[in-house]
Design a protein around this motif. Structure first.
Motif, PDB file in Angstrom:
ATOM      1  N   GLN A   1       1.075  -1.106   0.025  1.00 24.67           N
ATOM      2  CA  GLN A   1      -0.083   0.124   0.286  1.00 24.67           C
ATOM      3  C   GLN A   1       1.081   1.300  -0.030  1.00 24.67           C
ATOM      4  OE1 GLN A   1      -2.581  -0.482   3.573  1.00 24.67           O
ATOM      5  NE2 GLN A   1      -3.983  -1.849   2.205  1.00 24.67           N
ATOM      6  N   LEU A   2       1.775   1.525   0.326  1.00 28.47           N
ATOM      7  CA  LEU A   2       2.479   2.600   0.319  1.00 28.47           C
ATOM      8  C   LEU A   2       3.788   2.398  -0.993  1.00 28.47           C
ATOM      9  CD1 LEU A   2       5.324   1.018   3.157  1.00 28.47           C
ATOM     10  CD2 LEU A   2       3.711   3.254   3.710  1.00 28.47           C
ATOM     11  N   LYS A   3       3.244   1.731  -2.068  1.00 32.46           N
ATOM     12  CA  LYS A   3       2.996   2.043  -3.287  1.00 32.46           C
ATOM     13  C   LYS A   3       2.426   2.837  -3.896  1.00 32.46           C
ATOM     14  CE  LYS A   3       6.124  -0.449  -7.438  1.00 32.46           C
ATOM     15  NZ  LYS A   3       7.429  -1.763  -8.118  1.00 32.46           N
ATOM     16  N   TYR A   4       1.382   1.711  -3.975  1.00 38.51           N
ATOM     17  CA  TYR A   4       0.478   2.075  -4.801  1.00 38.51           C
ATOM     18  C   TYR A   4      -1.279   3.042  -3.219  1.00 38.51           C
ATOM     19  CZ  TYR A   4       2.401  -1.632  -7.561  1.00 38.51           C
ATOM     20  OH  TYR A   4       2.699  -1.986  -8.749  1.00 38.51           O
ATOM     21  N   PRO A   5      -0.839   3.834  -3.204  1.00 42.58           N
ATOM     22  CA  PRO A   5      -1.353   4.603  -2.226  1.00 42.58           C
ATOM     23  C   PRO A   5      -2.847   4.601  -2.665  1.00 42.58           C
ATOM     24  CG  PRO A   5      -0.482   6.114  -2.592  1.00 42.58           C
ATOM     25  CD  PRO A   5       0.427   4.729  -3.666  1.00 42.58           C
ATOM     26  N   LEU A   6      -3.404   4.007  -4.060  1.00 42.48           N
ATOM     27  CA  LEU A   6      -4.743   4.238  -4.727  1.00 42.48           C
ATOM     28  C   LEU A   6      -4.825   3.057  -4.115  1.00 42.48           C
ATOM     29  CD1 LEU A   6      -6.958   5.343  -5.851  1.00 42.48           C
ATOM     30  CD2 LEU A   6      -6.207   4.537  -7.954  1.00 42.48           C
ATOM     31  N   PHE A   7      -5.044   2.037  -4.018  1.00 43.90           N
ATOM     32  CA  PHE A   7      -5.295   0.522  -3.566  1.00 43.90           C
ATOM     33  C   PHE A   7      -5.589   0.949  -1.925  1.00 43.90           C
ATOM     34  CE2 PHE A   7      -3.697  -2.648  -6.361  1.00 43.90           C
ATOM     35  CZ  PHE A   7      -4.074  -2.195  -7.457  1.00 43.90           C
ATOM     36  N   ARG A   8      -4.875   1.917  -1.356  1.00 43.12           N
ATOM     37  CA  ARG A   8      -5.077   1.419   0.396  1.00 43.12           C
ATOM     38  C   ARG A   8      -6.613   2.310   0.972  1.00 43.12           C
ATOM     39  NH1 ARG A   8      -4.386   5.056   3.974  1.00 43.12           N
ATOM     40  NH2 ARG A   8      -3.726   4.123   6.577  1.00 43.12           N
ATOM     41  N   ARG A   9      -6.385   3.454  -0.534  1.00 41.24           N
ATOM     42  CA  ARG A   9      -7.746   4.389  -0.331  1.00 41.24           C
ATOM     43  C   ARG A   9      -9.138   3.281  -1.022  1.00 41.24           C
ATOM     44  NH1 ARG A   9      -4.302   8.628  -2.125  1.00 41.24           N
ATOM     45  NH2 ARG A   9      -5.440   7.980  -3.748  1.00 41.24           N
ATOM     46  N   VAL A  10      -8.982   2.573  -1.959  1.00 39.08           N
ATOM     47  CA  VAL A  10      -9.775   1.940  -2.032  1.00 39.08           C
ATOM     48  C   VAL A  10     -10.287   0.300  -1.274  1.00 39.08           C
ATOM     49  CG1 VAL A  10     -11.010   0.472  -4.092  1.00 39.08           C
ATOM     50  CG2 VAL A  10      -9.468   2.366  -4.742  1.00 39.08           C
ATOM     51  N   GLU A  11      -8.956  -0.048  -0.944  1.00 34.42           N
ATOM     52  CA  GLU A  11      -9.225  -0.811   0.657  1.00 34.42           C
ATOM     53  C   GLU A  11     -10.179  -0.611   1.471  1.00 34.42           C
ATOM     54  OE1 GLU A  11      -5.831  -3.518   0.590  1.00 34.42           O
ATOM     55  OE2 GLU A  11      -5.870  -3.785  -1.139  1.00 34.42           O
ATOM     56  N   HIS A  12     -10.076   0.533   2.498  1.00 34.80           N
ATOM     57  CA  HIS A  12      -9.956   0.883   2.989  1.00 34.80           C
ATOM     58  C   HIS A  12     -12.004   0.699   3.299  1.00 34.80           C
ATOM     59  CE1 HIS A  12      -6.887   1.952   5.894  1.00 34.80           C
ATOM     60  NE2 HIS A  12      -6.740   0.594   5.147  1.00 34.80           N
ATOM     61  N   TRP A  13     -12.267   1.686   1.553  1.00 37.31           N
ATOM     62  CA  TRP A  13     -13.188   2.194   1.360  1.00 37.31           C
ATOM     63  C   TRP A  13     -14.638   0.492   1.918  1.00 37.31           C
ATOM     64  CZ3 TRP A  13     -16.432   1.125  -2.899  1.00 37.31           C
ATOM     65  CH2 TRP A  13     -17.294   1.502  -3.199  1.00 37.31           C
ATOM     66  N   LEU A  14     -13.607  -0.525   0.767  1.00 28.78           N
ATOM     67  CA  LEU A  14     -14.313  -1.253   0.378  1.00 28.78           C
ATOM     68  C   LEU A  14     -14.369  -3.069   2.567  1.00 28.78           C
ATOM     69  CD1 LEU A  14     -12.452  -2.939  -2.606  1.00 28.78           C
ATOM     70  CD2 LEU A  14     -15.244  -2.365  -1.954  1.00 28.78           C
ATOM     71  N   HIS A  15     -13.755  -2.980   3.066  1.00 26.89           N
ATOM     72  CA  HIS A  15     -14.066  -3.502   4.647  1.00 26.89           C
ATOM     73  C   HIS A  15     -15.008  -2.891   5.091  1.00 26.89           C
ATOM     74  CE1 HIS A  15      -9.212  -3.961   3.255  1.00 26.89           C
ATOM     75  NE2 HIS A  15      -8.597  -3.294   4.267  1.00 26.89           N
TER      76      HIS A  15
END
Length: 394
Positions: A147-161
């Motif tokens: 997620q450090l390399k792909y911050p967009l993934f982090r935001r979307v994953e947190h939304w999906l959780h």
């Protein structure tokens, strides 16, 4: 009657599980999904796979097991036109959205189970707009360092959780990451990897395997099964072996097994510069891993990051003592000093010290027996599949 019919439409096909994953390449997650889904099919479940890239060596294995595979197909001409792999990958992700949306509309799987980040981000977001209410499960199989390399993934994953029904981790370390991301305990499930132990116990006889590889019966053989990716730590292993080379038996060999994801050439050059090129064999991706493990004396996994490695379990099932780094779930499978040794990551010196200690044949035998006992008790495919079934039946 009308009410029941409408309710069934909204729930979808409750008996059908759709797995969404990135590719059909040979990797730990893909092999794990193949083992689990094929066993579930034999036990009466209906399963299918939507792969962002459905073309890969494991596709035929899934389909032979009764697990159909679909996904985004690109014409070879288009792939050649785009030239750059990143452009091809981005186009696949873009086209996966309408393709998966149509698939969900047509098949209405009752359960959608996402494996790995890209599949979760693309598949999870797409499933939120389905015209019915499937149950959604996400499986995290690595630490969240990506997620450090792909911050967009982090935001979307947190939304999906907050919108999926269950979030599944494959090690205590992964579960801690998920809790830190705000996933409540009531949603979390810990399911360890499981392997078909008999497949590794019934490998070819050790000396027969060595004969086929042109390895002397009395050679001292290390093996590392991991695709050639920088974070797997192959460079650390080569440095460690070079450091202890003069103290090892003269006829030692190291087998490196895995798909080259871009660093193979560098590793070969490195082995030459370190003066151990004649001792290191780059075997590439192989289908005879059980026999290769059977031909070896010591298993190694020196990754810098890890969720929970199938390669460790396979080495244990083959009766090998394992030398692993203290990342992810490695230290959950390997109990230091009992069935192997656990060393700090990115420390070639401490890795070398641990590898050198494995020249003690009595120590290897004792640890190998403990490895087999532990994998049978905790990490069998049967136990793993039962855990999945309990989760799905919720």
């Amino acid at each position: 009657m009308i009410c029941n019919l409408e309710e069934q439409k909204m729930k979808g096909n409750a008996n059908y599980i759709l797995y969404v994953i990135g590719s059909m390449e040979v990797g730990g997650a893909e092999q794990h999904l193949l083992n689990v889904s094929s066993r579930l099919v034999r036990q009466g479940w209906s399963c299918g796979v939507f792969a962002l890239n459905p073309n890969g060596p494991l596709r035929s294995s899934f389909e032979r097991a009764g697990v159909p595979v679909t996904g985004v197909k690109l014409s070879p001409i288009l792939v050649r036109t785009l030239v750059r792999p990143k452009l091809v990958s981005r186009l696949r992700l873009l086209l996966a959205i309408p393709k998966l949306a149509f698939y969900l509309w047509r098949r209405r799987p009752g359960i959608i189970h996402f494996f790995l980040p890209a599949a979760y981000v693309i598949g999870g977001a797409t499933s939120m707009f389905a015209l019915y209410r499937p149950r959604r499960i996400m499986s995290r199989r690595s630490l969240n360092l990506y997620q450090l390399k792909y911050p967009l993934f982090r935001r979307v994953e947190h939304w999906l959780h907050s919108r999926v029904d269950i979030v599944c981790g494959n090690s205590i370390a992964v579960m801690k990451d998920l809790r830190d991301e705000g996933v409540p305990d009531k949603k979390l499930r810990l399911i360890y990897n499981g392997i078909d132990i008999q497949r590794f116990e019934s490998g070819a006889h050790k000396f027969q395997s060595r004969k086929e590889l042109s390895i002397d019966d009395d050679a001292f053989v290390f093996i590392m099964v991991a695709n050639f990716i920088e974070y797997k730590g192959h460079a650390d292993l080569l440095e460690a072996l070079a450091e202890i080379e003069s103290s090892l038996p003269s006829n030692w060999i190291c087998l490196l097994v895995g798909r080259d994801d871009g660093i193979g050439g560098h590793l070969r050059e490195m082995s030459v510069k370190l003066g151990i090129a004649d001792k290191v064999r780059f075997l590439g991706a192989r289908k005879d891993v059980p026999d290769l493990l059977n031909a070896s004396d010591v298993g190694v996994l020196c990754s810098h990051e890890e969720g929970f490695s199938n390669a460790i379990l396979e080495g244990m099932a083959a009766g090998l003592p394992m030398v692993v780094t203290a990342v992810g779930g490695n230290g959950e499978a390997i109990v230091h000093g009992i069935n192997g040794l656990v060393v700090p990551p990115q420390s070639s010196h401490e890795l070398g010290v641990a590898l050198l200690s494995m020249t003690d044949s009595k120590l290897r035998s004792a640890m190998g027996r403990e490895s087999q006992a532990r994998v049978k008790e905790l990490y069998s495919l049967d136990a793993c599949v039962k855990s999945y079934e309990r989760m799905y039946l919720e």
